[in-house]
Scaffold this motif. Structure first.
Motif, PDB file in Angstrom:
ATOM      1  N   LEU A 121       0.865  -0.943   0.136  1.00  0.00           N
ATOM      2  CA  LEU A 121       0.323  -0.271  -0.245  1.00  0.00           C
ATOM      3  C   LEU A 121       0.907   1.368   0.438  1.00  0.00           C
ATOM      4  N   ILE A 122       2.010   0.967  -0.151  1.00  0.00           N
ATOM      5  CA  ILE A 122       3.149   2.386   0.083  1.00  0.00           C
ATOM      6  C   ILE A 122       2.768   3.455  -1.243  1.00  0.00           C
ATOM      7  N   HIS A 123       2.502   3.101  -2.112  1.00  0.00           N
ATOM      8  CA  HIS A 123       3.167   4.048  -3.181  1.00  0.00           C
ATOM      9  C   HIS A 123       1.141   4.219  -3.750  1.00  0.00           C
ATOM     10  N   VAL A 124       0.426   3.716  -2.898  1.00  0.00           N
ATOM     11  CA  VAL A 124      -1.194   4.021  -2.916  1.00  0.00           C
ATOM     12  C   VAL A 124      -1.438   5.932  -2.609  1.00  0.00           C
ATOM     13  N   PRO A 125      -2.008   6.611  -3.317  1.00  0.00           N
ATOM     14  CA  PRO A 125      -1.986   7.975  -2.783  1.00  0.00           C
ATOM     15  C   PRO A 125      -3.911   7.436  -1.810  1.00  0.00           C
ATOM     16  N   ASP A 126      -3.033   8.680  -0.508  1.00  0.00           N
ATOM     17  CA  ASP A 126      -4.517   8.955   0.299  1.00  0.00           C
ATOM     18  C   ASP A 126      -5.181   8.966  -0.328  1.00  0.00           C
ATOM     19  N   ASP A 127      -5.852   9.881  -0.801  1.00  0.00           N
ATOM     20  CA  ASP A 127      -7.455   9.891  -1.227  1.00  0.00           C
ATOM     21  C   ASP A 127      -8.175   8.500  -2.611  1.00  0.00           C
ATOM     22  N   GLU A 128      -6.912   7.215  -2.444  1.00  0.00           N
ATOM     23  CA  GLU A 128      -7.383   5.738  -3.252  1.00  0.00           C
ATOM     24  C   GLU A 128      -6.953   4.697  -1.951  1.00  0.00           C
ATOM     25  N   VAL A 129      -6.480   5.161  -0.963  1.00  0.00           N
ATOM     26  CA  VAL A 129      -6.386   3.824  -0.005  1.00  0.00           C
ATOM     27  C   VAL A 129      -7.430   3.944   0.397  1.00  0.00           C
ATOM     28  N   PRO A 130      -9.198   4.600   0.892  1.00  0.00           N
ATOM     29  CA  PRO A 130     -10.580   4.035   1.316  1.00  0.00           C
ATOM     30  C   PRO A 130     -10.969   2.722   0.259  1.00  0.00           C
ATOM     31  N   ALA A 131     -11.254   3.513  -1.236  1.00  0.00           N
ATOM     32  CA  ALA A 131     -11.809   2.467  -2.543  1.00  0.00           C
ATOM     33  C   ALA A 131     -11.088   0.994  -2.235  1.00  0.00           C
ATOM     34  N   VAL A 132      -9.119   1.185  -2.135  1.00  0.00           N
ATOM     35  CA  VAL A 132      -8.339   0.019  -1.936  1.00  0.00           C
ATOM     36  C   VAL A 132      -8.872  -0.990  -1.093  1.00  0.00           C
ATOM     37  N   LEU A 133      -9.236  -0.627   0.183  1.00  0.00           N
ATOM     38  CA  LEU A 133      -9.476  -1.085   1.023  1.00  0.00           C
ATOM     39  C   LEU A 133     -11.396  -2.352   1.059  1.00  0.00           C
ATOM     40  N   ALA A 134     -11.698  -0.850   0.835  1.00  0.00           N
ATOM     41  CA  ALA A 134     -13.188  -1.101   0.450  1.00  0.00           C
ATOM     42  C   ALA A 134     -13.607  -2.658  -0.374  1.00  0.00           C
ATOM     43  N   GLU A 135     -12.399  -3.082  -0.879  1.00  0.00           N
ATOM     44  CA  GLU A 135     -12.028  -4.121  -2.006  1.00  0.00           C
ATOM     45  C   GLU A 135     -11.272  -5.404  -1.369  1.00  0.00           C
ATOM     46  N   PHE A 136     -10.764  -5.016  -0.891  1.00  0.00           N
ATOM     47  CA  PHE A 136     -10.869  -6.002   0.326  1.00  0.00           C
ATOM     48  C   PHE A 136     -11.850  -6.705   0.788  1.00  0.00           C
ATOM     49  N   PHE A 137     -12.292  -5.855   1.272  1.00  0.00           N
ATOM     50  CA  PHE A 137     -13.135  -6.142   2.347  1.00  0.00           C
ATOM     51  C   PHE A 137     -14.003  -6.986   1.601  1.00  0.00           C
ATOM     52  N   ARG A 138     -14.685  -6.877   0.142  1.00  0.00           N
ATOM     53  CA  ARG A 138     -15.214  -6.842  -0.950  1.00  0.00           C
ATOM     54  C   ARG A 138     -14.861  -8.113  -0.703  1.00  0.00           C
ATOM     55  N   VAL A 139     -13.859  -9.201  -1.231  1.00  0.00           N
ATOM     56  CA  VAL A 139     -13.196 -10.879  -1.656  1.00  0.00           C
ATOM     57  C   VAL A 139     -12.966 -10.988  -0.613  1.00  0.00           C
ATOM     58  N   MET A 140     -13.247 -10.591   0.979  1.00  0.00           N
ATOM     59  CA  MET A 140     -12.872 -11.265   2.099  1.00  0.00           C
ATOM     60  C   MET A 140     -14.212 -12.306   2.575  1.00  0.00           C
ATOM     61  N   ARG A 141     -13.978 -13.545   3.238  1.00  0.00           N
ATOM     62  CA  ARG A 141     -14.823 -13.432   4.033  1.00  0.00           C
ATOM     63  C   ARG A 141     -15.096 -13.119   5.366  1.00  0.00           C
ATOM     64  N   PRO A 142     -16.615 -13.535   5.648  1.00  0.00           N
ATOM     65  CA  PRO A 142     -16.867 -12.716   7.637  1.00  0.00           C
ATOM     66  C   PRO A 142     -15.537 -13.854   8.505  1.00  0.00           C
ATOM     67  N   GLY A 143     -14.917 -13.247   8.943  1.00  0.00           N
ATOM     68  CA  GLY A 143     -14.248 -13.813  10.362  1.00  0.00           C
ATOM     69  C   GLY A 143     -13.199 -13.604   9.567  1.00  0.00           C
ATOM     70  N   GLY A 144     -12.479 -13.570   8.051  1.00  0.00           N
ATOM     71  CA  GLY A 144     -11.306 -13.864   7.023  1.00  0.00           C
ATOM     72  C   GLY A 144     -10.356 -12.665   8.308  1.00  0.00           C
ATOM     73  N   ALA A 145      -8.523 -13.157   8.124  1.00  0.00           N
ATOM     74  CA  ALA A 145      -7.559 -12.374   8.597  1.00  0.00           C
ATOM     75  C   ALA A 145      -6.652 -10.945   7.328  1.00  0.00           C
ATOM     76  N   LEU A 146      -6.880 -10.687   8.465  1.00  0.00           N
ATOM     77  CA  LEU A 146      -6.230  -9.292   6.989  1.00  0.00           C
ATOM     78  C   LEU A 146      -5.160  -9.330   8.130  1.00  0.00           C
ATOM     79  N   LEU A 147      -3.999  -8.470   7.403  1.00  0.00           N
ATOM     80  CA  LEU A 147      -2.700  -8.009   7.810  1.00  0.00           C
ATOM     81  C   LEU A 147      -1.881  -6.703   6.538  1.00  0.00           C
ATOM     82  N   VAL A 148      -1.617  -5.710   7.482  1.00  0.00           N
ATOM     83  CA  VAL A 148      -1.289  -4.891   6.130  1.00  0.00           C
ATOM     84  C   VAL A 148       0.069  -4.490   6.951  1.00  0.00           C
TER      85      VAL A 148
END
Length: 212
Positions: A121-148
């Motif tokens: 995520l280090i090259h993702v501009p601040d204003d794009e980060v929320p959309a990227v994290l929303a995409e992470f949320f979409r593809v994960m199942r409930p209870g799934g583990a995320l590490l950033v």
């Protein structure tokens, strides 16, 4: 800060450095006990959820993908750079690697038990980060583990060369764990831990664990 063309610049830059990047970092984890411990904890959290598929998003040459596979996870890698994916497939022929963007993952909703964004995520501009994290949320199942994992601190700097002197044109954005955690919570994740690692006096790495 807003960075027009950041996706194209990131792809071109990492295409240029792919082979030297892989050579320089291939054995880096052997000297990083804290990072190995953080990855081991992530693997344990994934196994606790049934050990389903795990995406290493921004996998580069696949070194962390391979490490997690060796730890028993069903891991595959996704990266924006075709040259990085070529190196990953060369170095880890038994694993799955795909060219793709974290801004639009080609995965169905709720597919993943785990997702790793290891200094990607280090090259993702601040204003794009929320959309990227929303995409992470979409593809994960409930209870799934995320590490950033990310460079900790404040501010951004333009990286014009690296990994053997190859030309690059990417901004490196540093963030505090608290800021990343706030973004994750806004995206719907539950934050479990914020960590700060200081491998050197002038170098800090941030790590945030969360679940869907």
């Amino acid at each position: 800060m807003r960075v027009p063309g950041w996706l194209d610049d990131t792809r071109t830059s990492y295409d240029a450095v792919a082979v030297s990047y892989a050579d320089l970092l291939r054995d880096a984890l052997a000297c990083e006990p804290f990072q190995r411990g953080i990855l081991a904890l992530f693997a344990e959290l994934v196994r606790a959820q049934g050990n389903g598929p795990v995406a290493d998003v921004g996998c580069g040459p696949g070194r962390i993908t391979g490490y997690l596979h060796d730890a028993g996870l069903d891991t595959f890698g996704v990266d924006l750079s075709p040259a990085m994916i070529d190196v990953a497939r060369r170095d880890h022929p038994g694993l799955r690697f795909e060219v793709g963007s974290m801004t639009g993952l080609e995965l169905p909703d709720g597919r993943l038990t785990g997702l790793l964004a290891w200094f990607s995520l280090i090259h993702v501009p601040d204003d794009e980060v929320p959309a990227v994290l929303a995409e992470f949320f979409r593809v994960m199942r409930p209870g799934g583990a995320l590490l950033v994992g990310f460079h900790a601190g404040e501010g951004s700097n333009l990286k014009t060369e690296g990994y053997g002197g190859h030309p690059m044109n990417v901004y490196v954005h540093r963030r505090s764990p608290a800021r990343v955690a706030a973004w994750l919570e806004a995206a719907g994740f539950t934050v479990e831990a914020e960590m700060l690692h200081r491998p050197a006096p002038d170098l800090e790495g941030g790590f945030v664990f969360a679940n869907r």
